[in-house]
Design a protein around this motif. Structure first.
Motif, PDB file in Angstrom:
ATOM      1  N   PRO A 171     -85.340 -32.229   2.859  1.00 43.46           N
ATOM      2  CA  PRO A 171     -84.768 -32.659   4.127  1.00 43.46           C
ATOM      3  C   PRO A 171     -85.090 -31.945   5.372  1.00 43.46           C
ATOM      4  N   VAL A 172     -85.391 -32.870   6.433  1.00 42.74           N
ATOM      5  CA  VAL A 172     -86.146 -32.438   7.484  1.00 42.74           C
ATOM      6  C   VAL A 172     -85.656 -31.029   8.213  1.00 42.74           C
ATOM      7  N   TRP A 173     -84.314 -30.941   7.983  1.00 40.92           N
ATOM      8  CA  TRP A 173     -83.524 -30.196   8.771  1.00 40.92           C
ATOM      9  C   TRP A 173     -83.774 -28.767   7.871  1.00 40.92           C
ATOM     10  N   ALA A 174     -84.167 -28.843   6.948  1.00 39.73           N
ATOM     11  CA  ALA A 174     -84.203 -27.749   5.972  1.00 39.73           C
ATOM     12  C   ALA A 174     -85.572 -26.821   5.747  1.00 39.73           C
ATOM     13  N   ARG A 182     -77.314 -26.801   0.860  1.00 37.67           N
ATOM     14  CA  ARG A 182     -76.388 -26.218  -0.216  1.00 37.67           C
ATOM     15  C   ARG A 182     -76.603 -26.976  -1.381  1.00 37.67           C
ATOM     16  N   ASN A 183     -76.333 -26.378  -2.562  1.00 36.41           N
ATOM     17  CA  ASN A 183     -76.701 -26.665  -3.866  1.00 36.41           C
ATOM     18  C   ASN A 183     -75.994 -28.022  -4.301  1.00 36.41           C
ATOM     19  N   GLN A 184     -75.056 -28.401  -3.533  1.00 33.76           N
ATOM     20  CA  GLN A 184     -74.340 -29.618  -3.664  1.00 33.76           C
ATOM     21  C   GLN A 184     -75.054 -30.632  -2.975  1.00 33.76           C
ATOM     22  N   ASP A 185     -75.764 -30.389  -1.811  1.00 35.35           N
ATOM     23  CA  ASP A 185     -76.487 -31.385  -1.330  1.00 35.35           C
ATOM     24  C   ASP A 185     -77.699 -31.875  -2.262  1.00 35.35           C
ATOM     25  N   GLY A 214     -87.903 -27.136   0.957  1.00 31.18           N
ATOM     26  CA  GLY A 214     -86.975 -26.750   2.183  1.00 31.18           C
ATOM     27  C   GLY A 214     -86.602 -25.443   2.075  1.00 31.18           C
ATOM     28  N   SER A 215     -87.295 -24.275   2.656  1.00 34.07           N
ATOM     29  CA  SER A 215     -86.799 -22.954   2.866  1.00 34.07           C
ATOM     30  C   SER A 215     -86.552 -22.378   1.401  1.00 34.07           C
ATOM     31  N   VAL A 216     -87.446 -22.750   0.466  1.00 32.89           N
ATOM     32  CA  VAL A 216     -87.162 -22.053  -1.150  1.00 32.89           C
ATOM     33  C   VAL A 216     -87.789 -20.754  -0.913  1.00 32.89           C
ATOM     34  N   LYS A 217     -87.396 -19.730  -1.365  1.00 32.88           N
ATOM     35  CA  LYS A 217     -87.342 -18.235  -1.152  1.00 32.88           C
ATOM     36  C   LYS A 217     -87.437 -17.408  -2.618  1.00 32.88           C
ATOM     37  N   PRO A 218     -87.812 -16.438  -2.780  1.00 37.09           N
ATOM     38  CA  PRO A 218     -87.614 -15.678  -4.248  1.00 37.09           C
ATOM     39  C   PRO A 218     -86.088 -15.754  -4.292  1.00 37.09           C
ATOM     40  N   LYS A 219     -85.263 -15.477  -3.118  1.00 34.28           N
ATOM     41  CA  LYS A 219     -83.897 -15.178  -3.624  1.00 34.28           C
ATOM     42  C   LYS A 219     -83.130 -16.520  -3.971  1.00 34.28           C
ATOM     43  N   ILE A 221     -84.681 -19.260  -5.464  1.00 33.06           N
ATOM     44  CA  ILE A 221     -85.361 -19.931  -6.515  1.00 33.06           C
ATOM     45  C   ILE A 221     -84.501 -20.153  -7.803  1.00 33.06           C
ATOM     46  N   ALA A 222     -83.896 -19.374  -8.262  1.00 31.60           N
ATOM     47  CA  ALA A 222     -83.156 -19.108  -9.708  1.00 31.60           C
ATOM     48  C   ALA A 222     -82.095 -20.271  -9.801  1.00 31.60           C
ATOM     49  N   ASP A 223     -81.149 -20.294  -8.353  1.00 33.14           N
ATOM     50  CA  ASP A 223     -80.179 -21.217  -8.274  1.00 33.14           C
ATOM     51  C   ASP A 223     -80.704 -22.626  -8.224  1.00 33.14           C
ATOM     52  N   ILE A 224     -81.651 -22.775  -7.453  1.00 42.57           N
ATOM     53  CA  ILE A 224     -82.148 -24.339  -7.209  1.00 42.57           C
ATOM     54  C   ILE A 224     -82.914 -24.926  -8.293  1.00 42.57           C
ATOM     55  N   ILE A 225     -83.887 -24.053  -9.222  1.00 41.17           N
ATOM     56  CA  ILE A 225     -84.409 -24.621 -10.293  1.00 41.17           C
ATOM     57  C   ILE A 225     -83.597 -24.979 -11.132  1.00 41.17           C
ATOM     58  N   SER A 226     -82.398 -24.231 -11.380  1.00 37.26           N
ATOM     59  CA  SER A 226     -81.550 -24.582 -12.368  1.00 37.26           C
ATOM     60  C   SER A 226     -80.613 -26.111 -12.426  1.00 37.26           C
TER      61      SER A 226
END
Ligand code: PGA
Length: 251
Positions: A171-174, A182-185, A214-219, A221-226
């Motif tokens: 998403p361009v805005w991220a 958000r995880n839901q988005d 879009g703004s993936v960070k160490p803090k 990553i675990a949430d997003i990748i799952s």
């Protein structure tokens, strides 16, 4: 298929910086890279060779370009052809990154031409798609994503397309804003992209990887990748330091 953790270094790093970062990243992840992950680094053109050399024949790592021009060779001042990138050891390229679309005004047709030409020349492609905040607010998210996917993918007919093309939803805005979707988005957008891939490329769409960027960070990553249908990430800012990118690679 392996999860793909990709670093987009944009217009950062001299050859020396790039070599040092790649060497440090290799050291920080040595013997720890999970067998189900692959790492791709997209340095600026001038540092591709340096990164390739620094990584050597290390398994699980690949190098790619951020852009190319869809022609064999010719009078295209300032441009780079796929064969030149393959000659440098690139196996991948991005196509249609949001900065190409918005800063350099690349339209869907040029992105489609790059996707098809690059694949035909032997490059694997990460096709980047994503909506602006205005498009999202106006309820055009699905129309924008559908159009970007359809235009780019309709002419791609490779038998091994699923392993050679990944889609990055950014998403361009991220991007570069610190504003993570958000995880839901992410889940909703990736589910929609999956449904479109199944529709546009039956037989391939199920296995094609969909990366989030879009703004993936160490803090985070675990949430997003799952999340469902998240098969990797494309990381800008947080990929510039070996320390933070290694945490994302292993996170
Ligand atoms: P960012 O960039 O991680 O700095 O938001 C992502 C990208 O541009 O691919």
């Amino acid at each position: 298929m392996k999860k793909c953790i990709a670093a987009n270094w944009k217009m950062f790093k001299t050859r020396l910086d790039a070599r040092e970062t790649a060497t440090a990243l290799a050291a920080l992840t040595a013997d720890k890279l999970p067998a189900d992950r692959e790492v791709l680094i997209f340095p600026p053109f001038t540092a591709i060779s340096a990164v390739r050399e620094a990584l050597g024949s290390r398994t699980g790592f690949g190098v790619g370009a951020q852009n190319f021009y869809p022609a064999e060779e010719g009078a295209y001042t300032g441009e780079i052809a796929p064969d030149m990138l393959i000659d440098l050891g690139c196996s991948w390229s991005l196509a249609g990154h949001s900065e190409r679309r918005h800063v350099f005004k690349e339209g869907d047709d040029l992105v489609a031409a790059k996707t098809v030409f690059g694949l035909n020349k032997g490059l694997n492609i990460i096709l980047c798609i994503g909506e602006t905040l205005e498009q999202r607010k106006n309820g055009h998210l699905e129309t924008v994503l559908r159009e970007q996917l359809r235009t780019a993918l309709l002419e791609c007919s490779q038998k091994d397309l699923a392993s050679r093309l990944a889609v990055a939803y950014e998403p361009v805005w991220a991007i570069g804003t610190g504003e993570v979707a958000r995880n839901q988005d992410i889940t909703e957008a990736h589910a929609f992209i999956r449904s479109q891939l199944l529709d546009i490329k039956p037989g391939h769409g199920e296995a094609m990887r969909i990366l989030y960027g879009g703004s993936v960070k160490p803090k985070n990553i675990a949430d997003i990748i799952s999340l469902d249908n998240v098969d990797g990430v494309l990381v800008g800012g947080a990929s510039l330091s070996a320390e933070s990118f290694s945490q994302i690679v292993l996170g």
